[in-house]
Design an enzyme around this catalytic site. Structure first.
Site, mmCIF file in Angstrom:
data_model
loop_
_atom_site.group_PDB
_atom_site.id
_atom_site.type_symbol
_atom_site.label_atom_id
_atom_site.label_comp_id
_atom_site.label_asym_id
_atom_site.label_seq_id
_atom_site.Cartn_x
_atom_site.Cartn_y
_atom_site.Cartn_z
ATOM 1 N N ASP A 35 1.865 37.559 -8.332
ATOM 2 C CA ASP A 35 1.728 36.154 -7.937
ATOM 3 C C ASP A 35 1.239 36.129 -6.492
ATOM 4 O O ASP A 35 1.589 37.008 -5.701
ATOM 5 C CB ASP A 35 3.097 35.454 -8.037
ATOM 6 C CG ASP A 35 2.961 33.963 -8.300
ATOM 7 O OD1 ASP A 35 3.455 33.507 -9.339
ATOM 8 O OD2 ASP A 35 2.370 33.249 -7.448
ATOM 9 N N ASN A 36 0.433 35.127 -6.142
ATOM 10 C CA ASN A 36 0.058 34.990 -4.728
ATOM 11 C C ASN A 36 0.949 33.978 -4.012
ATOM 12 O O ASN A 36 0.757 33.702 -2.835
ATOM 13 C CB ASN A 36 -1.423 34.622 -4.570
ATOM 14 C CG ASN A 36 -1.748 33.260 -5.145
ATOM 15 O OD1 ASN A 36 -0.874 32.593 -5.705
ATOM 16 N ND2 ASN A 36 -2.980 32.829 -5.007
ATOM 17 N N THR A 39 1.715 28.433 -5.509
ATOM 18 C CA THR A 39 2.594 27.433 -6.118
ATOM 19 C C THR A 39 3.834 28.092 -6.734
ATOM 20 O O THR A 39 4.804 27.411 -7.020
ATOM 21 C CB THR A 39 1.862 26.595 -7.202
ATOM 22 O OG1 THR A 39 1.383 27.473 -8.215
ATOM 23 C CG2 THR A 39 0.717 25.801 -6.610
ATOM 24 N N ASP A 60 -3.563 38.000 -5.110
ATOM 25 C CA ASP A 60 -4.385 36.897 -5.615
ATOM 26 C C ASP A 60 -5.318 37.473 -6.683
ATOM 27 O O ASP A 60 -6.203 38.283 -6.376
ATOM 28 C CB ASP A 60 -5.180 36.311 -4.440
ATOM 29 C CG ASP A 60 -6.125 35.207 -4.880
ATOM 30 O OD1 ASP A 60 -6.396 35.072 -6.097
ATOM 31 O OD2 ASP A 60 -6.605 34.479 -3.996
ATOM 32 N N VAL A 61 -5.109 37.053 -7.923
ATOM 33 C CA VAL A 61 -5.831 37.696 -9.044
ATOM 34 C C VAL A 61 -7.300 37.294 -9.140
ATOM 35 O O VAL A 61 -8.010 37.767 -10.028
ATOM 36 C CB VAL A 61 -5.136 37.445 -10.413
ATOM 37 C CG1 VAL A 61 -3.760 38.066 -10.434
ATOM 38 C CG2 VAL A 61 -5.088 35.968 -10.771
ATOM 39 N N LYS A 95 -11.283 28.963 -9.454
ATOM 40 C CA LYS A 95 -11.440 30.411 -9.302
ATOM 41 C C LYS A 95 -10.449 31.198 -10.149
ATOM 42 O O LYS A 95 -10.809 32.198 -10.766
ATOM 43 C CB LYS A 95 -11.296 30.804 -7.824
ATOM 44 C CG LYS A 95 -12.560 30.503 -7.013
ATOM 45 C CD LYS A 95 -12.353 30.776 -5.540
ATOM 46 C CE LYS A 95 -12.274 32.259 -5.239
ATOM 47 N NZ LYS A 95 -12.071 32.498 -3.782
ATOM 48 N N LYS A 109 -8.811 45.271 -20.700
ATOM 49 C CA LYS A 109 -9.774 46.120 -21.426
ATOM 50 C C LYS A 109 -9.682 47.566 -20.939
ATOM 51 O O LYS A 109 -9.659 48.507 -21.754
ATOM 52 C CB LYS A 109 -11.192 45.566 -21.200
ATOM 53 C CG LYS A 109 -12.289 46.371 -21.827
ATOM 54 C CD LYS A 109 -13.618 45.616 -21.719
ATOM 55 C CE LYS A 109 -14.797 46.533 -21.884
ATOM 56 N NZ LYS A 109 -15.316 47.030 -20.597
ATOM 57 N N TYR A 149 -9.344 21.819 -13.528
ATOM 58 C CA TYR A 149 -8.342 22.547 -14.329
ATOM 59 C C TYR A 149 -8.840 22.699 -15.762
ATOM 60 O O TYR A 149 -8.873 23.801 -16.316
ATOM 61 C CB TYR A 149 -7.026 21.772 -14.291
ATOM 62 C CG TYR A 149 -5.876 22.440 -15.004
ATOM 63 C CD1 TYR A 149 -5.359 23.650 -14.545
ATOM 64 C CD2 TYR A 149 -5.282 21.850 -16.116
ATOM 65 C CE1 TYR A 149 -4.271 24.245 -15.184
ATOM 66 C CE2 TYR A 149 -4.199 22.448 -16.748
ATOM 67 C CZ TYR A 149 -3.708 23.644 -16.284
ATOM 68 O OH TYR A 149 -2.637 24.231 -16.918
ATOM 69 N N TYR A 163 -14.646 38.486 -25.018
ATOM 70 C CA TYR A 163 -14.123 39.858 -24.940
ATOM 71 C C TYR A 163 -13.576 40.292 -26.303
ATOM 72 O O TYR A 163 -13.678 41.455 -26.691
ATOM 73 C CB TYR A 163 -13.025 39.961 -23.865
ATOM 74 C CG TYR A 163 -13.562 40.359 -22.510
ATOM 75 C CD1 TYR A 163 -14.395 39.507 -21.793
ATOM 76 C CD2 TYR A 163 -13.261 41.598 -21.944
ATOM 77 C CE1 TYR A 163 -14.896 39.868 -20.552
ATOM 78 C CE2 TYR A 163 -13.753 41.974 -20.698
ATOM 79 C CZ TYR A 163 -14.570 41.102 -20.010
ATOM 80 O OH TYR A 163 -15.068 41.471 -18.797
#
Ligand code: UDP
Length: 313
Positions: A35-36, A39, A60-61, A95, A109, A149, A163
């Protein structure tokens, strides 16, 4: 592969992510919680620190994700998730739904892990079909304030299916409808924490519009059970998980006042732009492929949620 299975949960310190981490640990999996903390909050997972098989990584993913070692599951739950949050954080919301999903699914993957995407009833937008089955393509305004969103999640679904089809990746998509329970954030602006906190303070409940718009509220434990079943199923198209019992926002306000025994009145504020007029999951598919349906009555779930907010005051 034998030995202990291991899952990555992005957004693991959020409302849903933290409940999911807990469930995965209970099922005997090791959990990497990422998690970054934009929130999400460490408070949501502090009881998990020190548990065998649990680690937290602040990251941050939307940037490249590195996780050493084995992963059997990647569950992508990172995203601002309340209308107020994604209006405050429009670029981050876009993002994490696009770049973040790309990074998380790329990691899945490379590890040969199953990928589960947390999608949303918002992919149906302001729906013209009611209740909403998974086959409905939705009615989304891409350039409206909520578009950041809705479109990010729609892109996330598209890349997940790409994918799946192109790389043969094992994927799952859950479309999550309004969910409530302990660990929602008091200031996140969503109707459940807003009304509960207002009623606990005997302040007026702020109903947006005339309150005739509908929502259908699912208790978090029911939702997590549905997600766990989906993760273990062999069904790779999107599945709605939510509680079909529908009510107007005004009815909901009155229900909260009644359960809390508050002396609050109801006041009417302007309806946010593109606020969906109706929302109710069609859960025929979840019943059929997962044998799942919600069990927890609204009043029971609300009482548990109210207890949580009382303790947090
Ligand atoms: N809402 C409201 N008062 C509030 C917060 C929300 O009347 O203080 C309404 C909002 O306009 C929407 C519904 O409650 O119609 C649910 O809002 P929420 O933000 O929880 O999530 P949404 O379902 O819109 O994603």
């Amino acid at each position: 592969m034998t030995g202990k299975r291991r899952a990555l949960v992005t957004g693991g310190a959020g409302f849903l992510g933290s409940h999911l981490c807990e469930r995965l640990l209970k099922e005997g999996l090791d959990v990497v919680c990422m998690d970054n903390l934009i929130t999400g909050s460490l408070e949501n997972i502090e009881h998990l620190f020190g548990r065998d098989g649990f680690i937290f990584v602040e990251h941050d993913v939307t940037n490249f994700i590195h996780v050493a070692g084995r992963l059997d599951f990647v569950l992508h739950f990172a995203s601002p998730a309340s209308p107020i949050d994604y209006l405050k954080l429009p670029i981050q919301t876009l993002k994490v739904g696009s770049l973040g999903t790309h990074k998380a699914i790329g990691l899945a993957k490379s590890k040969g892990a199953r990928f589960l995407l947390a999608s949303t009833s918002e992919s149906y937008g302001d729906p013209l079909v009611h209740p909403q089955p998974e086959t409905y393509w939705g009615n989304v305004n891409p350039v409206g304030p909520r578009g950041v969103y809705d479109e990010a999640k729609r892109f996330a679904e598209a890349i997940t299916m790409a994918y799946n089809r192109h790389h043969g990746l094992s994927t799952r998509i859950v479309r999550i409808f309004n969910t409530y329970g302990p660990r929602m954030r008091a200031g996140d602006g969503r109707v459940v924490p807003a009304f509960i906190c207002q009623a606990l303070a005997n302040e007026p409940l702020t109903v947006f519009g005339d309150g005739s718009q509908t929502r259908s509220f699912c208790y978090v434990d029911d939702l997590i059970e549905g997600i766990w079943r989906l993760l273990n199923s062999d069904y790779d198209e999107p599945v709605n998980i939510g509680n079909p019992s529908e009510m107007t926002v005004l009815q909901f306000a009155r229900e909260i006042i009644r359960i809390i025994g508050a002396s609050s009145e109801v006041v009417f504020h302007e309806l946010p732009v593109n606020d969906p007029k109706v929302r109710q999951p069609d859960i025929t598919l979840a019943r059929r492929v997962l044998g799942w349906e919600p069990k927890i009555e609204l009043e029971h779930g609300l009482k548990k949620t109210i207890e949580f907010f009382k303790k947090r005051q």
